[in-house]
Design an enzyme around this catalytic site. Structure first.
Site, PDB file in Angstrom:
ATOM      1  N   ASN A  68       2.817   7.875   5.218  1.00  0.00           N
ATOM      2  CA  ASN A  68       1.482   7.371   5.359  1.00  0.00           C
ATOM      3  C   ASN A  68       0.496   8.711   5.398  1.00  0.00           C
ATOM      4  O   ASN A  68       0.512   9.632   6.400  1.00  0.00           O
ATOM      5  CB  ASN A  68       1.280   6.807   6.659  1.00  0.00           C
ATOM      6  CG  ASN A  68      -0.110   6.394   7.064  1.00  0.00           C
ATOM      7  OD1 ASN A  68      -0.960   6.425   6.289  1.00  0.00           O
ATOM      8  ND2 ASN A  68      -0.322   6.043   8.331  1.00  0.00           N
ATOM      9  N   LYS A 122      -2.633   8.924   5.304  1.00  0.00           N
ATOM     10  CA  LYS A 122      -3.871   8.706   5.983  1.00  0.00           C
ATOM     11  C   LYS A 122      -5.118   9.144   5.026  1.00  0.00           C
ATOM     12  O   LYS A 122      -5.040   9.228   3.991  1.00  0.00           O
ATOM     13  CB  LYS A 122      -3.987   9.426   7.554  1.00  0.00           C
ATOM     14  CG  LYS A 122      -2.717   9.038   8.049  1.00  0.00           C
ATOM     15  CD  LYS A 122      -2.779   9.225   9.780  1.00  0.00           C
ATOM     16  CE  LYS A 122      -1.657   8.667  10.278  1.00  0.00           C
ATOM     17  NZ  LYS A 122      -1.377   9.047  11.753  1.00  0.00           N
ATOM     18  N   HIS A 153      -2.237  -0.976  11.393  1.00  0.00           N
ATOM     19  CA  HIS A 153      -1.793   0.630  12.005  1.00  0.00           C
ATOM     20  C   HIS A 153      -2.596   0.691  13.306  1.00  0.00           C
ATOM     21  O   HIS A 153      -3.816   0.216  13.393  1.00  0.00           O
ATOM     22  CB  HIS A 153      -2.167   1.340  11.048  1.00  0.00           C
ATOM     23  CG  HIS A 153      -1.842   2.800  11.429  1.00  0.00           C
ATOM     24  ND1 HIS A 153      -2.512   3.838  12.199  1.00  0.00           N
ATOM     25  CD2 HIS A 153      -0.568   3.553  11.101  1.00  0.00           C
ATOM     26  CE1 HIS A 153      -1.686   4.932  12.624  1.00  0.00           C
ATOM     27  NE2 HIS A 153      -0.637   4.814  11.806  1.00  0.00           N
ATOM     28  N   GLU A 159      -4.398   3.031  14.372  1.00  0.00           N
ATOM     29  CA  GLU A 159      -5.801   3.701  14.266  1.00  0.00           C
ATOM     30  C   GLU A 159      -6.722   2.577  13.599  1.00  0.00           C
ATOM     31  O   GLU A 159      -7.855   2.549  13.899  1.00  0.00           O
ATOM     32  CB  GLU A 159      -5.596   4.846  12.934  1.00  0.00           C
ATOM     33  CG  GLU A 159      -5.022   6.034  13.603  1.00  0.00           C
ATOM     34  CD  GLU A 159      -4.167   7.132  12.795  1.00  0.00           C
ATOM     35  OE1 GLU A 159      -4.250   6.692  11.466  1.00  0.00           O
ATOM     36  OE2 GLU A 159      -3.493   7.827  13.144  1.00  0.00           O
ATOM     37  N   GLU A 192       5.206   1.803  16.390  1.00  0.00           N
ATOM     38  CA  GLU A 192       4.460   3.223  16.583  1.00  0.00           C
ATOM     39  C   GLU A 192       3.888   3.308  17.886  1.00  0.00           C
ATOM     40  O   GLU A 192       2.938   2.800  18.083  1.00  0.00           O
ATOM     41  CB  GLU A 192       3.395   3.359  15.268  1.00  0.00           C
ATOM     42  CG  GLU A 192       4.281   3.219  14.086  1.00  0.00           C
ATOM     43  CD  GLU A 192       3.369   4.268  12.921  1.00  0.00           C
ATOM     44  OE1 GLU A 192       3.930   4.802  12.254  1.00  0.00           O
ATOM     45  OE2 GLU A 192       2.166   3.805  13.027  1.00  0.00           O
ATOM     46  N   GLY A 227       0.568  11.297  16.009  1.00  0.00           N
ATOM     47  CA  GLY A 227      -0.139  12.580  15.699  1.00  0.00           C
ATOM     48  C   GLY A 227      -0.321  13.426  17.006  1.00  0.00           C
ATOM     49  O   GLY A 227      -0.983  14.432  17.039  1.00  0.00           O
ATOM     50  N   SER A 232       5.064  11.167  15.328  1.00  0.00           N
ATOM     51  CA  SER A 232       5.510  12.583  15.269  1.00  0.00           C
ATOM     52  C   SER A 232       6.855  12.511  14.862  1.00  0.00           C
ATOM     53  O   SER A 232       7.679  13.393  15.322  1.00  0.00           O
ATOM     54  CB  SER A 232       5.332  13.154  16.590  1.00  0.00           C
ATOM     55  OG  SER A 232       3.916  12.952  16.971  1.00  0.00           O
TER      56      SER A 232
END
Ligand code: PGA
Length: 249
Positions: free
Chosen positions: A9, A11, A94, A96, A166, A172, A211
Site C-alpha cells: 500500500n 498510500k 483502511h 486511515e 491491521e 507506521g 510495520s
C-alpha cells in the site's frame, strides 16, 4: 497449500518516477514468487502501473473507492472505474480512512458491496486502537467491524473478500505486533467468520499489516493463521519489498 499474498500500500507517496522505479525493482521477485504480489498505488498512477505490470505477475489494487456507483460526486472514483483501468483488488476500510476521513462500518460495508458488484476483490481492513487493545476490547472491535460487512454482504461474500488485520497502534509506528499476537487475532477472525459458515475457512485469507519489514515478514508468514502481509512504508523501497516477497518462499 493456500497461496499467500504480499500487498504493498503506497498510500499518498511518490511520483511517476517512484512508481516506475518500484515496479521495475520488484518485478523479478514477483515473477519468481509462487504467491500473489499486489501493489496499490495512488489513483493517478493506476493506469500507468497497469501498463507497466502487464507482462509481469504483479497484480493491481487501489487504496479506496467511492460509496456511490456513478454520477455527480466530484472527486470520487467508482469501483467500475477501478476495474476499467485494470484493478483486481481494492482496500476497504483502511484505518486511515476510518480515523482521518470518518468512514463508518456502514460506509465500509457499502463500499465492499460496490467493489464485489464490480468484480473487485475487497481487502477489508480491520483492527483495534492501542486504547482498545489495552482495555482488552480488541475482540469486540474486530467482531463489530467484521459482522457489519457480514450483515450487509452476507457471509458467502467472504469467499471473495480478503481480510487484513491491521492494529492501528502498529501502522507506521515501527511497533509491529508480535507474530504471536497477530496469529491470535487471525485465529479469532477465522473463528468469527467460521461461526457464520463452515464453507468460509478453505478460501479465507487474512493478511497482517502494521510495520512489516524484511526483518519480521518471515515470522508472520510462518504463522498458521497468517496468509500474507499488507505492507505500507516498506513497500516504497523496491529492494526491501522484494526481500519481503522472497521471505515467503
Ligand atoms: P506500515 O503501513 O507498513 O507503514 O505500518 C501498513 C498499512 O497501513 O497498510
Amino acid at each position: 497449500m493456500k497461496k499467500k499474498m504480499i500487498a504493498g500500500n503506497w498510500k499518498m507517496n511518490g511520483d511517476v518516477a517512484t512508481a516506475l522505479d518500484i515496479i521495475a525493482g520488484i518485478t523479478d521477485a514477483a515473477n519468481q514468487s509462487q504467491h500473489d504480489v499486489v501493489i496499490a498505488p495512488p489513483f493517478v498512477y493506476l493506469s500507468l502501473a497497469a501498463e507497466k505490470i502487464l507482462s509481469s505477475k504483479i497484480q493491481l489494487g487501489a487504496q479506496n473507492l467511492a460509496d456511490q456507483e456513478v454520477g455527480a460526486y466530484t472527486g470520487e472514483i467508482s469501483a467500475k472505474m477501478l476495474a476499467d483501468v485494470g484493478c483486481q483488488y481494492v482496500l476497504v476500510g483502511h484505518s486511515e480512512r476510518r480515523q482521518l476521513y470518518g468512514e463508518t462500518d456502514l460506509l465500509v460495508a457499502q463500499k465492499t458491496i460496490l467493489a464485489l458488484e464490480n468484480g473487485l476483490v475487497p481487502i477489508l481492513c480491520v483492527g483495534e486502537t492501542l486504547e482498545e487493545r489495552e482495555s482488552n476490547q480488541w475482540k469486540d472491535v474486530i467482531t463489530t467491524q467484521l459482522l457489519s460487512v457480514v450483515d450487509h454482504c452476507g457471509i458467502d461474500a467472504f469467499k471473495n473478500i480478503i481480510v487484513a488485520y491491521e492494529p492501528v497502534w502498529a501502522i507506521g509506528t515501527g511497533k509491529s505486533a508480535s507474530a504471536d499476537i497477530a496469529n491470535e487475532v487471525h485465529e479469532f477472525i477465522y473463528y468469527t467468520l467460521s461461526c457464520k459458515s463452515d464453507n468460509i475457512r478453505p478460501s479465507l485469507k487474512v493478511l497482517y499489516g502494521g510495520s512489516v519489514t524484511a526483518e519480521n515478514s518471515a515470522q508472520y508468514m510462518s504463522q498458521e493463521y497468517i496468509d500474507g502481509v499488507l505492507v505500507g512504508g516498506a513497500s516504497l523501497k523496491p529492494s526491501v519489498f522484494s526481500e519481503i516477497i522472497r521471505s515467503v518462499e
